[in-house]
Design an enzyme around this catalytic site. Structure first.
Site, PDB file in Angstrom:
ATOM      1  N   ASP A  34      -6.087  -6.282 -12.980  1.00 30.87           N
ATOM      2  CA  ASP A  34      -5.948  -6.962 -11.695  1.00 30.87           C
ATOM      3  C   ASP A  34      -4.512  -6.723 -11.260  1.00 30.87           C
ATOM      4  O   ASP A  34      -3.571  -7.237 -11.877  1.00 30.87           O
ATOM      5  CB  ASP A  34      -6.227  -8.456 -11.857  1.00 30.87           C
ATOM      6  CG  ASP A  34      -6.108  -9.235 -10.544  1.00 30.87           C
ATOM      7  OD1 ASP A  34      -5.492  -8.720  -9.585  1.00 30.87           O
ATOM      8  OD2 ASP A  34      -6.618 -10.369 -10.481  1.00 30.87           O
ATOM      9  N   VAL A  35      -4.320  -5.945 -10.192  1.00 28.36           N
ATOM     10  CA  VAL A  35      -2.970  -5.525  -9.817  1.00 28.36           C
ATOM     11  C   VAL A  35      -2.117  -6.671  -9.284  1.00 28.36           C
ATOM     12  O   VAL A  35      -0.912  -6.505  -9.081  1.00 28.36           O
ATOM     13  CB  VAL A  35      -2.999  -4.380  -8.784  1.00 28.36           C
ATOM     14  CG1 VAL A  35      -3.657  -3.141  -9.361  1.00 28.36           C
ATOM     15  CG2 VAL A  35      -3.659  -4.814  -7.478  1.00 28.36           C
ATOM     16  N   TYR A  56      -4.099  -6.473   7.860  1.00 28.63           N
ATOM     17  CA  TYR A  56      -4.179  -5.217   7.120  1.00 28.63           C
ATOM     18  C   TYR A  56      -3.043  -4.286   7.522  1.00 28.63           C
ATOM     19  O   TYR A  56      -2.367  -3.696   6.665  1.00 28.63           O
ATOM     20  CB  TYR A  56      -5.534  -4.550   7.383  1.00 28.63           C
ATOM     21  CG  TYR A  56      -5.728  -3.250   6.646  1.00 28.63           C
ATOM     22  CD1 TYR A  56      -6.035  -3.238   5.291  1.00 28.63           C
ATOM     23  CD2 TYR A  56      -5.619  -2.032   7.309  1.00 28.63           C
ATOM     24  CE1 TYR A  56      -6.218  -2.041   4.604  1.00 28.63           C
ATOM     25  CE2 TYR A  56      -5.793  -0.829   6.635  1.00 28.63           C
ATOM     26  CZ  TYR A  56      -6.098  -0.838   5.288  1.00 28.63           C
ATOM     27  OH  TYR A  56      -6.269   0.344   4.604  1.00 28.63           O
ATOM     28  N   LYS A  95       0.120  -2.565   5.235  1.00 25.16           N
ATOM     29  CA  LYS A  95       0.340  -1.128   5.097  1.00 25.16           C
ATOM     30  C   LYS A  95       1.691  -0.714   5.668  1.00 25.16           C
ATOM     31  O   LYS A  95       2.322   0.231   5.170  1.00 25.16           O
ATOM     32  CB  LYS A  95      -0.804  -0.358   5.748  1.00 25.16           C
ATOM     33  CG  LYS A  95      -2.142  -0.550   5.031  1.00 25.16           C
ATOM     34  CD  LYS A  95      -2.055  -0.163   3.559  1.00 25.16           C
ATOM     35  CE  LYS A  95      -3.383  -0.270   2.833  1.00 25.16           C
ATOM     36  NZ  LYS A  95      -3.309   0.183   1.430  1.00 25.16           N
ATOM     37  N   THR A 117     -15.521   6.441   2.878  1.00 27.31           N
ATOM     38  CA  THR A 117     -15.553   5.607   1.686  1.00 27.31           C
ATOM     39  C   THR A 117     -16.391   4.366   1.970  1.00 27.31           C
ATOM     40  O   THR A 117     -16.764   4.100   3.114  1.00 27.31           O
ATOM     41  CB  THR A 117     -14.138   5.157   1.287  1.00 27.31           C
ATOM     42  OG1 THR A 117     -13.605   4.332   2.335  1.00 27.31           O
ATOM     43  CG2 THR A 117     -13.214   6.352   1.059  1.00 27.31           C
ATOM     44  N   THR A 130     -14.821   2.203   4.671  1.00 28.16           N
ATOM     45  CA  THR A 130     -15.076   2.658   6.043  1.00 28.16           C
ATOM     46  C   THR A 130     -16.489   2.305   6.479  1.00 28.16           C
ATOM     47  O   THR A 130     -16.713   1.846   7.607  1.00 28.16           O
ATOM     48  CB  THR A 130     -14.854   4.177   6.145  1.00 28.16           C
ATOM     49  OG1 THR A 130     -13.477   4.459   5.860  1.00 28.16           O
ATOM     50  CG2 THR A 130     -15.188   4.695   7.536  1.00 28.16           C
TER      51      THR A 130
END
Length: 262
Positions: A63-64, A154, A158, A189, A192
């Protein structure tokens, strides 16, 4: 392109989508690949696939957003393969957003995974990358380069990755560590496809996406992977602090049509 034989790469989110394609590409070029992901079944299957193709690979449940798990991921790579040369921070999520942005909890989740996660990865990996004069590659987004309607949360995460990339590149350039990012546009992906489903009709979502891409097609994960592989290779030795769009021209500027030119 230069190969990666004898090098070790960690790829977070390497069990699906763009991360999966990057893991395959780096493995094909000779790197030992350590996949960090929360999806154990897919992660183990991905590592087994790479080993089955003659590569060296392993999976570490990660889990990052948890520093101890990220540190354990990096430690496992170093202990198993003798060092670390490449870190690919690929893990990322989206949250439902409207004009006002995501919910407060959604905002926190976005920044935990998309910003804190890569920062924890860099922090844990840098002592090893300084020894190997290695490379960090962040997976950002075209949303970090331009504004995105109904995507403020989002896009903000980024944009943070874009700035983090530049800042780390400046900090460590003289010590031989390169830091770059790739900034994908629409790529085929699951993420998307989920975006298109939100439109209410999958075909309509696809057409909307295509209408603002000069190349008039959706990108493939393998195309992002090839760019990623170049940026972590010795062929890109003089590239650092770059945030490279791969979006079919979407962020190049306004598209002219037969009726409008502004």
């Amino acid at each position: 392109m230069s190969g990666l034989a004898g090098r070790t790469a960690v790829v977070t989110g390497g069990a699906t989508g763009i991360g999966q394609a990057i893991a395959r590409e780096l493995s094909a070029l000779g790197a030992a690949v350590v996949i960090g992901s929360r999806t154990r079944e897919r992660g183990e299957a991905m590592a087994a696939e790479l080993v089955g193709r003659g590569g060296r690979a392993m999976f570490v449940a990660t889990d990052v957003t948890r520093s101890r798990e990220v540190e354990a991921l990096i430690a496992a790579a170093v202990e198993t393969f003798g060092g670390l040369d490449v870190l690919v921070n690929n893990s990322g999520i989206e949250e439902p957003e409207g004009p006002e942005g995501p919910s407060e909890d959604g905002w926190d989740r976005l920044f935990d995974v998309n910003v804190k996660g890569p920062w924890l990865g860099c922090r844990a990996a840098l002592p090893h990358l300084l020894r190997s004069r290695g490379v960090i590659l962040n997976v950002a987004s075209m949303a970090g380069l331009v504004g995105v309607a109904n995507g403020v949360g989002y896009a903000a995460t980024k944009a943070a990755i874009v700035s983090m990339t530049r800042s780390l590149a400046l900090t460590y350039a003289e010590q031989g560590v390169r830091v770059n990012s790739v900034c994908p546009g629409p790529i085929m992906t699951d993420m998307t496809l989920a975006e298109w489903d939100l439109v209410g009709d999958h075909a309509e979502g696809r057409e909307r996406a295509l209408s603002v891409i000069p190349a008039r097609r959706i990108g493939e994960p393998e195309e992002v992977a090839k760019l990623a592989a170049f940026l972590v290779s010795d062929d890109a030795a003089f590239i650092t602090g770059a945030n490279v769009p791969i979006d079919g021209g979407k962020t190049a500027g306004l598209m002219a049509t037969s009726r409008y030119r502004w």
